[in-house]
Design a protein around this motif. Structure first.
Motif, PDB file in Angstrom:
ATOM      1  N   ALA A   1      26.254  56.068  28.316  1.00 36.19           N
ATOM      2  CA  ALA A   1      26.032  57.207  29.211  1.00 36.19           C
ATOM      3  C   ALA A   1      27.142  57.351  30.247  1.00 36.19           C
ATOM      4  CB  ALA A   1      24.683  57.043  29.914  1.00 36.19           C
ATOM      5  N   ARG A   2      27.785  56.242  30.600  1.00 39.93           N
ATOM      6  CA  ARG A   2      28.783  56.257  31.675  1.00 39.93           C
ATOM      7  C   ARG A   2      30.216  56.476  31.184  1.00 39.93           C
ATOM      8  NH1 ARG A   2      27.162  54.206  36.671  1.00 39.93           N
ATOM      9  NH2 ARG A   2      24.946  54.665  36.942  1.00 39.93           N
ATOM     10  N   PHE A   3      30.529  55.982  29.978  1.00 38.02           N
ATOM     11  CA  PHE A   3      31.919  55.989  29.527  1.00 38.02           C
ATOM     12  C   PHE A   3      32.032  56.596  28.136  1.00 38.02           C
ATOM     13  CE2 PHE A   3      31.059  52.208  32.155  1.00 38.02           C
ATOM     14  CZ  PHE A   3      31.782  52.579  33.280  1.00 38.02           C
ATOM     15  N   ALA A   4      33.227  57.143  27.844  1.00 40.92           N
ATOM     16  CA  ALA A   4      33.433  57.843  26.574  1.00 40.92           C
ATOM     17  C   ALA A   4      34.180  57.016  25.543  1.00 40.92           C
ATOM     18  CB  ALA A   4      34.191  59.150  26.832  1.00 40.92           C
TER      19      ALA A   4
ATOM     20  N   THR B   1      33.235  51.231  16.813  1.00 45.15           N
ATOM     21  CA  THR B   1      33.074  52.575  17.370  1.00 45.15           C
ATOM     22  C   THR B   1      32.324  52.498  18.690  1.00 45.15           C
ATOM     23  OG1 THR B   1      32.993  53.518  15.149  1.00 45.15           O
ATOM     24  CG2 THR B   1      32.116  54.877  16.948  1.00 45.15           C
ATOM     25  N   TRP B   2      32.816  53.224  19.678  1.00 43.75           N
ATOM     26  CA  TRP B   2      32.123  53.248  20.973  1.00 43.75           C
ATOM     27  C   TRP B   2      30.725  53.825  20.783  1.00 43.75           C
ATOM     28  CZ3 TRP B   2      32.517  50.977  25.439  1.00 43.75           C
ATOM     29  CH2 TRP B   2      31.787  51.465  26.535  1.00 43.75           C
ATOM     30  N   PRO B   3      29.702  53.196  21.356  1.00 42.45           N
ATOM     31  CA  PRO B   3      28.319  53.679  21.134  1.00 42.45           C
ATOM     32  C   PRO B   3      28.095  55.083  21.673  1.00 42.45           C
ATOM     33  CG  PRO B   3      28.384  52.027  22.881  1.00 42.45           C
ATOM     34  CD  PRO B   3      29.739  52.013  22.248  1.00 42.45           C
ATOM     35  N   ALA B   4      27.338  55.857  20.920  1.00 46.22           N
ATOM     36  CA  ALA B   4      27.036  57.233  21.344  1.00 46.22           C
ATOM     37  C   ALA B   4      25.924  57.239  22.363  1.00 46.22           C
ATOM     38  CB  ALA B   4      26.634  58.065  20.136  1.00 46.22           C
ATOM     39  N   ALA B   5      26.008  58.181  23.281  1.00 49.94           N
ATOM     40  CA  ALA B   5      24.981  58.280  24.334  1.00 49.94           C
ATOM     41  C   ALA B   5      23.666  58.798  23.746  1.00 49.94           C
ATOM     42  CB  ALA B   5      25.480  59.232  25.416  1.00 49.94           C
TER      43      ALA B   5
END
Length: 247
Positions: A194-197, A243-247
């Motif tokens: 939620a905080r970072f992309a 992969t960066w986790p999706a919000a």
């Protein structure tokens, strides 16, 4: 006769003949010594080769066990451990070790710690976070995650990194198992998403917020900055492969 030969004279009073016999005996002795030395050298080489083969087998078995452990790590464990990577990579140098051994950076993806690092890690986590058992690890992990949830965006990353570092460290030291540590650290995924992309944004926010965190110092900040850059740049880094986790 024995006395005369010992005196250097044969039966015919021929000193030259006796010298020839003595010279032959000396040659035989030298040859025997050389033969013994050669046999000893061959045996030493065999022992060295056997030792090398044993070490190679040990390394092969260890790497096989590590890869099996990585294959069993659930996606959540990989993400949570990668969240802790700024500290793990700083203290373990895992990216360099993985490159040398031609393997994935397993200790940045699994909570397990290298056996040779356990005593050091135990001292480290007790010194920096007053964590010496499962209870203290859980309390601190949950407190840090609550702090991350309520902090401004740029200040939350250091709490996320530290929470995951403590949870993963507790599991690696055997204070708890990985499944239990993941229960404590699970909220980190939704907070970070939620905080970072991206991993890069997460790393930069960590460096920014770490400047004002307890225990921060100039030297430590320089080391961590280099670590974060390695995590962003290295092709085998989990920050490049996950992969960066999706919000």
């Amino acid at each position: 006769m024995t006395e005369r030969i010992a005196a250097g004279i044969d039966l015919f009073g021929n000193r030259h003949l006796t010298r020839g016999i003595m010279f032959a005996l000396l040659k035989d002795m030298i040859a025997a010594v050389r033969e013994g030395a050669s046999e000893g050298l061959a045996e030493a080489r065999e022992e060295i080769d056997a030792e090398k083969a044993s070490k190679t087998l040990d390394v092969t078995e260890r790497l096989s066990a590590l890869k099996t452990r990585l294959a069993l790590a659930p996606p959540m464990e990989r993400i949570v451990t990668a969240f802790a990577a700024p500290y793990r990579e700083t203290f373990l140098g895992e990216l360099a070790a993985a490159a040398t051994e031609t393997r994935p950076p397993i200790h940045l993806l699994c909570m397990d710690l290298p056996p040779k690092e356990l005593n050091y890690w135990k001292t480290l986590i007790a010194r920096d976070f007053d964590v010496e058992d499962a209870e203290s690890a859980e309390v601190l992990t949950r407190a840090l995650l609550e702090k991350a949830r309520n902090a401004p965006e740029e200040q939350s990353a250091v709490s996320l990194v530290r929470a995951c570092h403590v949870a993963a460290g507790a599991a690696g030291l055997g204070y708890t198992d990985a499944d239990q540590a993941l229960i404590w650290a699970a909220p980190a995924i939704s907070i970070a998403a939620a905080r970072f992309a991206s991993w890069n944004a997460y790393g930069q926010a960590f460096l920014h917020s770490e400047c004002d965190a307890a225990g921060s110092n100039v030297l430590g900040r320089k080391v961590l900055a280099r670590t974060v850059q390695r995590l962003v740049d290295d092709p085998i880094s989990p920050w490049r492969t996950l992969t960066w986790p999706a919000a």
